[in-house]
Write a protein that holds these residues in place. Structure first.
Motif, mmCIF file in Angstrom:
data_model
loop_
_atom_site.group_PDB
_atom_site.id
_atom_site.type_symbol
_atom_site.label_atom_id
_atom_site.label_comp_id
_atom_site.label_asym_id
_atom_site.label_seq_id
_atom_site.Cartn_x
_atom_site.Cartn_y
_atom_site.Cartn_z
ATOM 1 N N SER A 49 -7.155 4.530 6.197
ATOM 2 C CA SER A 49 -8.504 4.005 6.428
ATOM 3 C C SER A 49 -9.126 3.463 5.150
ATOM 4 C CB SER A 49 -9.396 5.112 7.007
ATOM 5 O OG SER A 49 -9.480 6.203 6.109
ATOM 6 N N GLY A 50 -8.549 3.788 4.009
ATOM 7 C CA GLY A 50 -9.033 3.243 2.749
ATOM 8 C C GLY A 50 -8.355 1.951 2.349
ATOM 9 N N ASN A 51 -7.529 1.406 3.227
ATOM 10 C CA ASN A 51 -6.832 0.143 2.957
ATOM 11 C C ASN A 51 -7.783 -1.009 3.277
ATOM 12 O OD1 ASN A 51 -5.136 -2.088 2.868
ATOM 13 N ND2 ASN A 51 -3.516 -1.151 4.085
ATOM 14 N N PHE A 52 -8.763 -1.224 2.406
ATOM 15 C CA PHE A 52 -9.805 -2.210 2.661
ATOM 16 C C PHE A 52 -9.258 -3.633 2.710
ATOM 17 C CE2 PHE A 52 -12.268 1.320 0.796
ATOM 18 C CZ PHE A 52 -13.192 1.498 1.812
ATOM 19 N N MET A 53 -8.165 -3.893 1.991
ATOM 20 C CA MET A 53 -7.653 -5.252 1.904
ATOM 21 C C MET A 53 -6.724 -5.610 3.054
ATOM 22 S SD MET A 53 -9.354 -6.048 -0.602
ATOM 23 C CE MET A 53 -10.431 -4.757 -1.202
ATOM 24 N N GLY A 54 -6.398 -4.646 3.911
ATOM 25 C CA GLY A 54 -5.553 -4.947 5.062
ATOM 26 C C GLY A 54 -4.100 -5.181 4.714
ATOM 27 N N VAL A 55 -3.609 -4.543 3.642
ATOM 28 C CA VAL A 55 -2.197 -4.672 3.275
ATOM 29 C C VAL A 55 -1.351 -4.019 4.363
ATOM 30 C CG1 VAL A 55 -0.439 -4.086 1.566
ATOM 31 C CG2 VAL A 55 -2.779 -4.654 0.828
ATOM 32 N N ASN A 56 -0.342 -4.734 4.825
ATOM 33 C CA ASN A 56 0.507 -4.237 5.913
ATOM 34 C C ASN A 56 1.947 -4.591 5.599
ATOM 35 O OD1 ASN A 56 1.627 -3.343 8.267
ATOM 36 N ND2 ASN A 56 0.512 -4.716 9.623
ATOM 37 N N ASN A 57 2.633 -3.679 4.910
ATOM 38 C CA ASN A 57 3.993 -3.939 4.448
ATOM 39 C C ASN A 57 4.836 -2.685 4.669
ATOM 40 O OD1 ASN A 57 6.297 -4.073 2.544
ATOM 41 N ND2 ASN A 57 5.356 -5.998 1.916
ATOM 42 N N PRO A 58 5.727 -2.689 5.650
ATOM 43 C CA PRO A 58 6.540 -1.502 5.940
ATOM 44 C C PRO A 58 7.364 -1.024 4.754
ATOM 45 C CG PRO A 58 6.687 -3.086 7.737
ATOM 46 C CD PRO A 58 5.987 -3.781 6.606
ATOM 47 N N GLU A 59 7.869 -1.950 3.933
ATOM 48 C CA GLU A 59 8.649 -1.538 2.779
ATOM 49 C C GLU A 59 7.782 -0.804 1.769
ATOM 50 O OE1 GLU A 59 10.540 -5.004 1.246
ATOM 51 O OE2 GLU A 59 11.990 -5.155 2.899
ATOM 52 N N LEU A 60 6.532 -1.243 1.601
ATOM 53 C CA LEU A 60 5.621 -0.550 0.710
ATOM 54 C C LEU A 60 5.283 0.837 1.259
ATOM 55 C CD1 LEU A 60 3.792 -0.428 -1.753
ATOM 56 C CD2 LEU A 60 2.056 -1.696 -0.466
ATOM 57 N N ASP A 61 5.033 0.920 2.565
ATOM 58 C CA ASP A 61 4.771 2.228 3.179
ATOM 59 C C ASP A 61 5.908 3.204 2.883
ATOM 60 O OD1 ASP A 61 2.474 1.138 4.236
ATOM 61 O OD2 ASP A 61 3.228 1.031 6.307
ATOM 62 N N ALA A 62 7.141 2.733 3.019
ATOM 63 C CA ALA A 62 8.308 3.606 2.820
ATOM 64 C C ALA A 62 8.415 4.044 1.364
ATOM 65 C CB ALA A 62 9.576 2.878 3.255
ATOM 66 N N ALA A 63 8.140 3.122 0.439
ATOM 67 C CA ALA A 63 8.215 3.469 -0.988
ATOM 68 C C ALA A 63 7.150 4.504 -1.349
ATOM 69 C CB ALA A 63 8.055 2.216 -1.840
#
Length: 527
Positions: free
Chosen positions: A447-461
């Motif tokens: 909920s703190g992702n104000f910029m709307g970044v949506n990257n599955p590889e980043l989530d996994a890292a």
């Protein structure tokens, strides 16, 4: 008392650095042993007196949910009214307990046990018990409150009162690092449920907490007067009889007030002001951090839902030139996500400048009927406004890009950030331990992702970094995360954050925890 000192908080991992105290004028730091030679014994604390405190953001309410526990907002006010459950040690970032006595997990962060000191009481004499903590923590999930702490609160699935001094916390997802997030927001501040239930207006007239001070009066846009809480749990603290807190958003006004003796302590965000304070013989504390502040681009809507628009703006702006305009060249532009003294440092540039490529991208987007046009939503501080104008001036040299600057007050900017109603605004990802800051800001489910970044590889890292069992595993995960963040272009990383306070020669006992949050119960004044 240590003069002219800089606290360098360790990056908590298997590797932790020693506490470093040193001179800040040049940004250099000395060894702890050398710094100890400059220590001056101020003697035992003296009771009495009034502390004059400056904060940077006017509160919209005295409800803990409306306050933010970072140096740029209302940390001294929140700590004064409500005290703290726990704090972080600046040398190790380990949790240190205040009104709480334990916050631990036995199952890798899926559940925690919070233990409280017995016989804690609010300023009206009612008990501060596990039921009161549960009430406060549960309500912070309510979007209608508009609390920045909703980012932490929604990570909690449920709370359960075990007995008057014990609460069990179950997380939505396991997070062994959650204590670092807890202290950085309003979860650390507990108000009387009965007082909160009377409504916002009544609560602002008589906020009931268990902190070292209680409210005398609040004159909006002027001053907040507080007096010593005679029933404070950690007697004989607080040492001061009174606090007077004023909001001063303008950096020059804060500096002038401090150097002329018009205030005893201010939270600070400007290296220029830190250097002025040192020249004037004042004292200061700075918590070292990675990451920093950035002009964030909202990827949920045009123009920045197109990666080419984000990249074009990033390539067009010379951040060193911005630093010259905003900070007279005294700020530190984050070239990499982590500084070189961090165990997570990697030589991965956050940005480069290439005017020709920027113009090519602007032209390409315009040819597709998508010229880059956006508004920078500015806080009312001089720093934020000048930042927007500096970026705007540079972009004016390019074709097919238009930028406007809109200045709004703190509550309005906070509300619009929460509603994701912006194109570009000042945001921050300020790392001590990387987990909280990076996951909060950039995980697609946060909920703190104000910029709307949506990257599955980043989530996994980021997940690998959270649960890594060794320093090497965490380092490898955060290397990958850094590269993705740089490639994604989340914004313009314009300055390393400066969680800090400056204070006068006669104020003693200054301490900060988490992101520059001072503890007013420790203050005392000598003549």
């Amino acid at each position: 008392m240590i003069r002219h000192r800089r606290l360098v908080a360790a990056f908590a991992a298997a590797c932790s650095a020693a506490l470093v105290l040193g001179a800040c004028g040049s940004g250099d730091s000395a060894s702890a042993s050398n710094a100890a030679q400059s220590t001056v014994d101020a003697g035992d604390p003296v009771a009495g007196g009034t502390g004059r405190i400056l904060q940077m953001g006017e509160p919209r309410s005295l409800d803990p949910a409306a306050l933010s526990n970072t140096w740029a907002h209302q940390p001294a006010l929140g700590n004064a009214l409500y005290g703290t459950l726990m704090v972080t040690a600046n040398d190790t970032l380990e949790l240190e307990y205040k009104m709480a006595t334990d916050f631990s997990t036995a199952d890798g962060g899926k559940t925690f046990t919070l233990a409280l000191r017995p016989d804690l009481a609010f300023s009206d004499g009612s008990p501060l018990d596990a039921a009161a903590v549960k009430f406060n923590w549960d309500r912070l999930k309510d979007p209608a409150l508009g609390s920045t702490t909703i980012r932490q609160a929604v990570q909690i699935e449920s709370t359960e009162v075990v007995d008057p001094t014990t609460m069990r916390v179950t997380m939505v997802e396991p997070n062994p690092q959650f204590g670092q997030a807890l202290v950085a927001g309003a979860l650390n501040w507990i108000a009387s449920p009965a007082a909160l239930e009377k409504g916002a207006a009544a609560f602002d007239e008589n906020p009931v907490g268990a902190g070292p001070f209680t409210l005398v009066s609040w004159t909006r846009q002027d001053s907040i007067e507080l007096e010593k809480n005679a029933g404070y749990w950690d007697a004989p603290k607080p040492y001061l009889d009174k606090l007077v807190i004023r909001t001063v958003a303008d950096a020059n006004q804060r500096s002038n007030a401090m150097t002329t003796g018009g205030a005893d302590l201010t939270t600070e965000t400007s290296w220029t002001n830190i250097n002025k304070a040192e020249a004037a013989g004042l004292q200061y504390l700075v918590a070292s951090t990675g990451g920093g502040q950035f002009a964030g681009m909202n990827q949920r809507r045009a123009p920045f839902d197109d990666a080419r628009a984000r990249r074009a703006v990033s390539l067009a702006v010379d951040l060193d030139a911005v630093n010259t305009v905003v900070y007279n060249g005294e700020g530190e532009v984050p070239k990499t996500l982590f500084p070189e003294d961090s165990p997570y440092y990697a030589d991965i540039p956050l940005s480069t400048t290439d005017a020709a490529e920027a113009q090519r991208l602007f032209d390409e987007l315009a040819a597709e009927g998508k010229p880059v046009s956006f508004t920078f939503l500015s806080y009312p501080t001089s720093e934020s406004r000048v930042l927007g104008e500096a970026i705007q001036a540079q972009l004016s040299a390019f074709q097919n890009v238009e930028m406007k600057v809109e200045v709004a007050d703190f509550p309005a900017v906070t509300a619009r950030a929460g509603a994701r109603d912006f194109d570009m605004l000042v945001s921050s990802t300020i790392t001590q331990d990387p987990d909280y800051a990076l996951t909060m800001a950039f995980d697609s489910q946060s909920s703190g992702n104000f910029m709307g970044v949506n990257n599955p590889e980043l989530d996994a890292a980021l997940e690998r970094g959270r649960f890594g069992q060794t320093a090497e595993e965490r380092k490898a995960a955060y290397d990958e995360a850094q590269q993705i963040i740089a490639d994604t272009v989340v914004g313009l990383w314009y300055v390393r954050a400066l969680p800090s306070v400056t204070f006068g020669k006669n104020l003693h006992g200054a301490q900060i925890y988490t992101l520059g949050s001072p503890l007013p119960e420790e203050f005392w004044i000598s003549n």
